[in-house]
Design an enzyme around this catalytic site. Sequence first.
Site, PDB file in Angstrom:
ATOM      1  N   GLY A  45       0.868  -2.088   2.386  1.00  0.00           N
ATOM      2  CA  GLY A  45       1.632  -0.702   2.562  1.00  0.00           C
ATOM      3  C   GLY A  45       2.605  -0.499   1.829  1.00  0.00           C
ATOM      4  O   GLY A  45       2.546  -0.593   0.527  1.00  0.00           O
ATOM      5  N   GLU A  46       3.706  -0.231   2.459  1.00  0.00           N
ATOM      6  CA  GLU A  46       5.104  -0.134   1.686  1.00  0.00           C
ATOM      7  C   GLU A  46       6.056  -1.243   2.307  1.00  0.00           C
ATOM      8  O   GLU A  46       6.325  -0.986   3.349  1.00  0.00           O
ATOM      9  CB  GLU A  46       5.479   1.364   1.953  1.00  0.00           C
ATOM     10  CG  GLU A  46       6.717   1.703   1.114  1.00  0.00           C
ATOM     11  CD  GLU A  46       6.616   1.196  -0.278  1.00  0.00           C
ATOM     12  OE1 GLU A  46       7.524   0.398  -0.691  1.00  0.00           O
ATOM     13  OE2 GLU A  46       5.645   1.744  -1.105  1.00  0.00           O
ATOM     14  N   SER A  47       6.448  -2.159   1.677  1.00  0.00           N
ATOM     15  CA  SER A  47       7.202  -3.310   1.873  1.00  0.00           C
ATOM     16  C   SER A  47       8.486  -2.861   2.515  1.00  0.00           C
ATOM     17  O   SER A  47       8.957  -3.264   3.616  1.00  0.00           O
ATOM     18  CB  SER A  47       7.534  -4.097   0.803  1.00  0.00           C
ATOM     19  OG  SER A  47       7.902  -3.590  -0.413  1.00  0.00           O
ATOM     20  N   CYS A  77      -0.371  -7.945  -0.435  1.00  0.00           N
ATOM     21  CA  CYS A  77       0.334  -6.950  -1.287  1.00  0.00           C
ATOM     22  C   CYS A  77       1.593  -6.576  -0.643  1.00  0.00           C
ATOM     23  O   CYS A  77       2.628  -7.705  -0.952  1.00  0.00           O
ATOM     24  CB  CYS A  77      -0.457  -5.776  -1.104  1.00  0.00           C
ATOM     25  SG  CYS A  77      -0.328  -4.496  -2.621  1.00  0.00           S
ATOM     26  N   ARG A 106       8.074  -5.980  -7.779  1.00  0.00           N
ATOM     27  CA  ARG A 106       7.635  -4.793  -6.932  1.00  0.00           C
ATOM     28  C   ARG A 106       7.004  -3.993  -8.018  1.00  0.00           C
ATOM     29  O   ARG A 106       7.616  -3.528  -9.144  1.00  0.00           O
ATOM     30  CB  ARG A 106       8.541  -4.042  -6.170  1.00  0.00           C
ATOM     31  CG  ARG A 106       8.080  -3.154  -5.323  1.00  0.00           C
ATOM     32  CD  ARG A 106       8.739  -2.925  -4.082  1.00  0.00           C
ATOM     33  NE  ARG A 106       8.698  -1.781  -3.241  1.00  0.00           N
ATOM     34  CZ  ARG A 106       9.270  -0.419  -3.726  1.00  0.00           C
ATOM     35  NH1 ARG A 106      10.079  -0.448  -4.253  1.00  0.00           N
ATOM     36  NH2 ARG A 106       8.519   0.510  -2.704  1.00  0.00           N
ATOM     37  N   ILE A 135      -3.650  -2.600  -5.690  1.00  0.00           N
ATOM     38  CA  ILE A 135      -3.162  -1.048  -5.428  1.00  0.00           C
ATOM     39  C   ILE A 135      -1.752  -1.028  -5.622  1.00  0.00           C
ATOM     40  O   ILE A 135      -1.005  -1.649  -4.657  1.00  0.00           O
ATOM     41  CB  ILE A 135      -3.702  -0.489  -4.132  1.00  0.00           C
ATOM     42  CG1 ILE A 135      -5.085  -0.289  -4.019  1.00  0.00           C
ATOM     43  CG2 ILE A 135      -3.132   0.902  -4.026  1.00  0.00           C
ATOM     44  CD1 ILE A 135      -5.519  -0.087  -2.831  1.00  0.00           C
ATOM     45  N   ARG A 136      -0.950  -0.560  -6.590  1.00  0.00           N
ATOM     46  CA  ARG A 136       0.469  -0.776  -6.731  1.00  0.00           C
ATOM     47  C   ARG A 136       0.723  -2.170  -6.488  1.00  0.00           C
ATOM     48  O   ARG A 136       1.853  -2.350  -5.775  1.00  0.00           O
ATOM     49  CB  ARG A 136       1.150   0.348  -6.022  1.00  0.00           C
ATOM     50  CG  ARG A 136       1.031   1.769  -6.525  1.00  0.00           C
ATOM     51  CD  ARG A 136       1.933   2.877  -6.076  1.00  0.00           C
ATOM     52  NE  ARG A 136       1.792   2.765  -4.587  1.00  0.00           N
ATOM     53  CZ  ARG A 136       0.800   2.924  -3.671  1.00  0.00           C
ATOM     54  NH1 ARG A 136      -0.415   3.570  -4.082  1.00  0.00           N
ATOM     55  NH2 ARG A 136       0.863   3.042  -2.503  1.00  0.00           N
ATOM     56  N   HIS A 170      -6.128  -6.675  -2.048  1.00  0.00           N
ATOM     57  CA  HIS A 170      -6.632  -6.235  -0.666  1.00  0.00           C
ATOM     58  C   HIS A 170      -8.001  -6.603  -0.209  1.00  0.00           C
ATOM     59  O   HIS A 170      -9.041  -5.634  -0.428  1.00  0.00           O
ATOM     60  CB  HIS A 170      -6.573  -4.550  -0.493  1.00  0.00           C
ATOM     61  CG  HIS A 170      -5.086  -4.165  -0.735  1.00  0.00           C
ATOM     62  ND1 HIS A 170      -4.302  -3.733   0.401  1.00  0.00           N
ATOM     63  CD2 HIS A 170      -4.362  -3.934  -1.679  1.00  0.00           C
ATOM     64  CE1 HIS A 170      -3.325  -3.273  -0.127  1.00  0.00           C
ATOM     65  NE2 HIS A 170      -3.108  -3.402  -1.203  1.00  0.00           N
ATOM     66  N   GLU A 172      -9.202  -6.480   2.469  1.00  0.00           N
ATOM     67  CA  GLU A 172      -9.560  -5.719   3.643  1.00  0.00           C
ATOM     68  C   GLU A 172     -10.383  -4.461   3.153  1.00  0.00           C
ATOM     69  O   GLU A 172     -10.971  -3.801   4.250  1.00  0.00           O
ATOM     70  CB  GLU A 172      -8.329  -5.308   4.630  1.00  0.00           C
ATOM     71  CG  GLU A 172      -7.553  -4.506   4.316  1.00  0.00           C
ATOM     72  CD  GLU A 172      -6.398  -4.842   3.036  1.00  0.00           C
ATOM     73  OE1 GLU A 172      -6.605  -5.967   2.413  1.00  0.00           O
ATOM     74  OE2 GLU A 172      -5.744  -4.188   2.767  1.00  0.00           O
TER      75      GLU A 172
HETATM   76  N1  GLN Z   1       4.027  -1.192  -3.759  1.00  0.00           N
HETATM   77  C1  GLN Z   1       4.050  -1.377  -2.430  1.00  0.00           C
HETATM   78  C2  GLN Z   1       5.311  -2.163  -1.972  1.00  0.00           C
HETATM   79  O1  GLN Z   1       6.404  -2.244  -2.831  1.00  0.00           O
HETATM   80  C3  GLN Z   1       2.952  -2.415  -2.150  1.00  0.00           C
HETATM   81  C4  GLN Z   1       1.382  -1.793  -2.221  1.00  0.00           C
HETATM   82  C5  GLN Z   1       0.345  -2.219  -1.467  1.00  0.00           C
HETATM   83  O2  GLN Z   1       0.814  -2.906  -0.427  1.00  0.00           O
HETATM   84  N2  GLN Z   1      -0.755  -1.978  -1.842  1.00  0.00           N
HETATM   85  O3  GLN Z   1       5.388  -2.458  -0.780  1.00  0.00           O
END
Ligand code: GLN
Length: 190
Positions: A45-47, A77, A106, A135-136, A170, A172
């Site tokens: 997600g977004e840390s 992630c 990151r 993903i990112r 990921h 999942e």
């Molecule tokens: N770029 C996201 C972060 O900094 C991580 C991306 C992800 O969990 N798919 O948290």
Amino acid sequence: MIGVLAMQGAFAEHVRALEAIGASTRLVKTRQDLAGLDGLVLPGGESTTMTMLMERVGLLESVRAAIANGLPTLATCAGMIVLAREVTDGMAGQQGMGLLDIAVRRNGYGRQVDSFEAELEVAGLDGKKFPGVFIRSPLVESTGSAEVVATHEGRAVAVRQGHILALCFHPELTSDRRLHQEFVRMAKAS
Ligand code: GLN
């Protein structure tokens, strides 16, 4: 009983993956939800958002303590960033929990290749490649005492440190359940 941190991000997909292999799951939204767990998933997600929300609901220190005390943990992630010893290119003031001895950058795979897939050889699986969905993703720049269990182009993308399994990708989001199975085995064995 596997808890899945449900602040933000891909928690529902982890619940689905775990239930598909017969594990019982519980969404973790409060401190009380941590009681009696055999394992914990920190999803992607977004840390920064995830950490901020944990702080807001008073979960941050309890999650840190539970993992520090040996709760088997699967981090994917953003979850990997949340656990890391060192985070670069984070938001101002962003720090990892320091529970996993890795340094991560990151979004380190760069903007143009925000997302990609790669077939990965993962140590301990049956030899068949694992579909890695990135993903990112964070880029693992160094690993201290964490053991590298998969690499991509010379970089660690999956690490294990005792009761913690952390992935840049990921599982999942695929139909391959082998890494969730491996994690459930870790949780049962502890
Ligand atoms: N770029 C996201 C972060 O900094 C991580 C991306 C992800 O969990 N798919 O948290």
